[in-house]
Design an enzyme around this catalytic site. Structure first.
Site, PDB file in Angstrom:
ATOM      1  N   ASN A   9       0.915  -1.406  -0.079  1.00  0.00           N
ATOM      2  CA  ASN A   9       0.114   0.281   0.130  1.00  0.00           C
ATOM      3  C   ASN A   9       1.337   1.059   0.013  1.00  0.00           C
ATOM      4  O   ASN A   9       1.679   1.235   1.219  1.00  0.00           O
ATOM      5  CB  ASN A   9      -1.141   0.178   1.229  1.00  0.00           C
ATOM      6  CG  ASN A   9      -1.633   1.156   1.362  1.00  0.00           C
ATOM      7  OD1 ASN A   9      -1.690   2.185  -0.037  1.00  0.00           O
ATOM      8  ND2 ASN A   9      -2.552   1.341   2.632  1.00  0.00           N
ATOM      9  N   LYS A  11       0.079   4.168  -0.344  1.00  0.00           N
ATOM     10  CA  LYS A  11      -0.660   5.277   0.107  1.00  0.00           C
ATOM     11  C   LYS A  11      -0.291   6.839  -0.651  1.00  0.00           C
ATOM     12  O   LYS A  11       0.204   6.236  -1.780  1.00  0.00           O
ATOM     13  CB  LYS A  11      -0.060   5.614   1.666  1.00  0.00           C
ATOM     14  CG  LYS A  11      -0.446   4.441   2.910  1.00  0.00           C
ATOM     15  CD  LYS A  11      -0.288   3.630   4.016  1.00  0.00           C
ATOM     16  CE  LYS A  11      -0.614   3.062   4.684  1.00  0.00           C
ATOM     17  NZ  LYS A  11      -0.247   3.448   6.072  1.00  0.00           N
ATOM     18  N   HIS A  97     -10.085   1.533   4.205  1.00  0.00           N
ATOM     19  CA  HIS A  97      -8.534   1.758   5.187  1.00  0.00           C
ATOM     20  C   HIS A  97      -8.765   2.558   5.993  1.00  0.00           C
ATOM     21  O   HIS A  97      -9.299   2.966   5.826  1.00  0.00           O
ATOM     22  CB  HIS A  97      -7.301   2.433   4.548  1.00  0.00           C
ATOM     23  CG  HIS A  97      -5.879   2.364   5.222  1.00  0.00           C
ATOM     24  ND1 HIS A  97      -5.500   3.047   6.288  1.00  0.00           N
ATOM     25  CD2 HIS A  97      -5.162   0.802   5.196  1.00  0.00           C
ATOM     26  CE1 HIS A  97      -4.463   2.662   6.159  1.00  0.00           C
ATOM     27  NE2 HIS A  97      -4.603   1.469   5.689  1.00  0.00           N
ATOM     28  N   GLU A  99      -7.186   4.690   7.551  1.00  0.00           N
ATOM     29  CA  GLU A  99      -7.387   5.917   7.324  1.00  0.00           C
ATOM     30  C   GLU A  99      -7.892   6.766   6.900  1.00  0.00           C
ATOM     31  O   GLU A  99      -8.779   7.746   6.340  1.00  0.00           O
ATOM     32  CB  GLU A  99      -5.277   6.677   6.574  1.00  0.00           C
ATOM     33  CG  GLU A  99      -4.444   5.994   7.047  1.00  0.00           C
ATOM     34  CD  GLU A  99      -3.406   5.294   6.287  1.00  0.00           C
ATOM     35  OE1 GLU A  99      -3.205   5.494   5.225  1.00  0.00           O
ATOM     36  OE2 GLU A  99      -2.352   4.511   6.812  1.00  0.00           O
ATOM     37  N   GLU A 169      -5.908  -4.535  10.671  1.00  0.00           N
ATOM     38  CA  GLU A 169      -5.397  -3.832  10.029  1.00  0.00           C
ATOM     39  C   GLU A 169      -4.912  -3.232  12.209  1.00  0.00           C
ATOM     40  O   GLU A 169      -6.190  -2.380  11.749  1.00  0.00           O
ATOM     41  CB  GLU A 169      -4.225  -2.498   9.441  1.00  0.00           C
ATOM     42  CG  GLU A 169      -4.726  -3.136   7.865  1.00  0.00           C
ATOM     43  CD  GLU A 169      -3.764  -1.991   7.307  1.00  0.00           C
ATOM     44  OE1 GLU A 169      -2.916  -2.570   6.533  1.00  0.00           O
ATOM     45  OE2 GLU A 169      -4.423  -1.765   6.509  1.00  0.00           O
ATOM     46  N   GLY A 175       2.113   2.773  10.600  1.00  0.00           N
ATOM     47  CA  GLY A 175       3.381   3.423  10.492  1.00  0.00           C
ATOM     48  C   GLY A 175       3.878   3.778  12.274  1.00  0.00           C
ATOM     49  O   GLY A 175       3.945   4.821  12.430  1.00  0.00           O
ATOM     50  N   SER A 215       2.854  -2.286  10.680  1.00  0.00           N
ATOM     51  CA  SER A 215       4.036  -2.098  10.388  1.00  0.00           C
ATOM     52  C   SER A 215       4.858  -3.586  10.580  1.00  0.00           C
ATOM     53  O   SER A 215       6.085  -4.621  10.578  1.00  0.00           O
ATOM     54  CB  SER A 215       4.828  -2.283  12.164  1.00  0.00           C
ATOM     55  OG  SER A 215       3.852  -0.619  12.431  1.00  0.00           O
TER      56      SER A 215
HETATM   57  P1  13P Z   1       2.711   0.443   8.050  1.00  0.00           P
HETATM   58  O1  13P Z   1       3.063  -0.668   7.245  1.00  0.00           O
HETATM   59  O2  13P Z   1       3.331   1.467   7.123  1.00  0.00           O
HETATM   60  O3  13P Z   1       2.318   0.085   9.165  1.00  0.00           O
HETATM   61  O4  13P Z   1       1.289   0.624   7.696  1.00  0.00           O
HETATM   62  C1  13P Z   1       0.167  -0.132   7.174  1.00  0.00           C
HETATM   63  C2  13P Z   1      -0.532  -0.297   6.291  1.00  0.00           C
HETATM   64  O5  13P Z   1      -1.400   0.155   6.928  1.00  0.00           O
HETATM   65  C3  13P Z   1      -1.456  -0.787   4.923  1.00  0.00           C
HETATM   66  O6  13P Z   1      -2.214  -0.653   5.347  1.00  0.00           O
END
Ligand code: 13P
Length: 253
Positions: A9, A11, A97, A99, A169, A175, A215
């Site tokens: 991803n 992002k 997601h 976010e 997740e 993150g 992560s």
């Molecule tokens: P990270 O791997 O940066 O923690 O992000 C995970 C994520 O949100 C994947 O969609």
């Protein structure tokens, strides 16, 4: 056989050139994938066509959109429809997601609509779920995530649910560098599979891929993916570093 999936991803990261370079570096590694293993790149809208053409000859590689809108078409300035995605050959779309749930107020009900429209255009949703830290600390994560599944997925037929990929997740792991332990991931994945089994039957639930996200790194992927109910990962930060994502892909069962 259940698919094992390494999904990147990106992002809202990377310029077009950086994205091309990253993809070249990953494809040049010529990772040999088994039949049940897939690699998916969820990339920003302007890069979808480029990535789709770069991976066209690579077996078991796919591109995914990171979102789409609930409506078929119309006066929705700035939105992208499932029909548009289908028209450029996109087969997967990340939905829900955390976010998007947090910054764009996406509710379970809205996500049910997005799931429906993706399926109507033959796009497989990668449906994200997961609890915030406060819920984990209160020990109510199972019912919280179960509700997300119920409200966004339980209206589907067994034929439809087979097309869905689930990504668990936990928000506190995204993150933050704080990965769920292998036990925490396995426990939730097996719980989600049991919830899905109750609604759709054991055979269907057993075939669904449930990815872990939060992560995932080159140095923890192998252990996370070794759990029986963890079928790969949805990877943010580490998917932006070619060597790391290659290693994560090699960690698939
Ligand atoms: P990270 O791997 O940066 O923690 O992000 C995970 C994520 O949100 C994947 O969609």
């Amino acid at each position: 056989m259940r698919k094992q999936i390494a999904a990147a991803n990106w992002k809202m990261n990377l310029t077009y050139r950086q994205g091309e370079q990253l993809l070249d570096d990953i494809l040049n590694a010529k990772i040999s994938l088994k039949d049940q293993q897939l690699v998916v790149f969820a990339v920003p809208f302007p890069y979808l066509i480029m990535v789709n053409s770069e991976i066209a000859d690579a077996k078991n590689y796919f591109v995914a959109a990171q979102n789409c809108y609930t409506k078929k078409s119309g006066a929705y300035t700035g939105e992208v429809s499932a029909e548009m995605l289908q028209s450029i050959g996109i087969k997967f779309c990340v939905l829900g997601h955390s976010e998007r749930r947090e910054y764009f107020a996406e509710s379970n009900q809205m996500l049910a609509e997005k799931i429906n429209i993706c399926l109507a255009y033959d796009i497989a949703p990668i449906f994200c779920c997961g609890e915030p830290l406060s819920i984990r600390e209160s020990g109510t994560q199972n019912s919280y995530v179960e509700k997300q599944l119920k409200e966004s997925l339980f209206h589907l037929s067994t034929e439809q649910i087979r097309k869905i990929i689930i990504a668990y997740e936990p928000i506190w792991a995204i993150g933050t560098g704080k990965t769920a332990t292998t036990e925490q991931a396995q426990e939730m994945h097996s719980y989600l599979r049991s919830v899905l089994a109750k609604q759709f039957g054991d055979d269907v639930a057993d075939e669904l891929s449930i990815l872990y996200g939060g992560s995932v790194k080159a140095n923890n992927a192998k252990e996370l993916f070794s759990s029986p109910d963890v079928d790969g990962g949805l990877v943010g930060g580490a998917s932006l570093i070619a060597g790391d994502f290659i290693e994560i892909t090699r960690a698939l069962k």
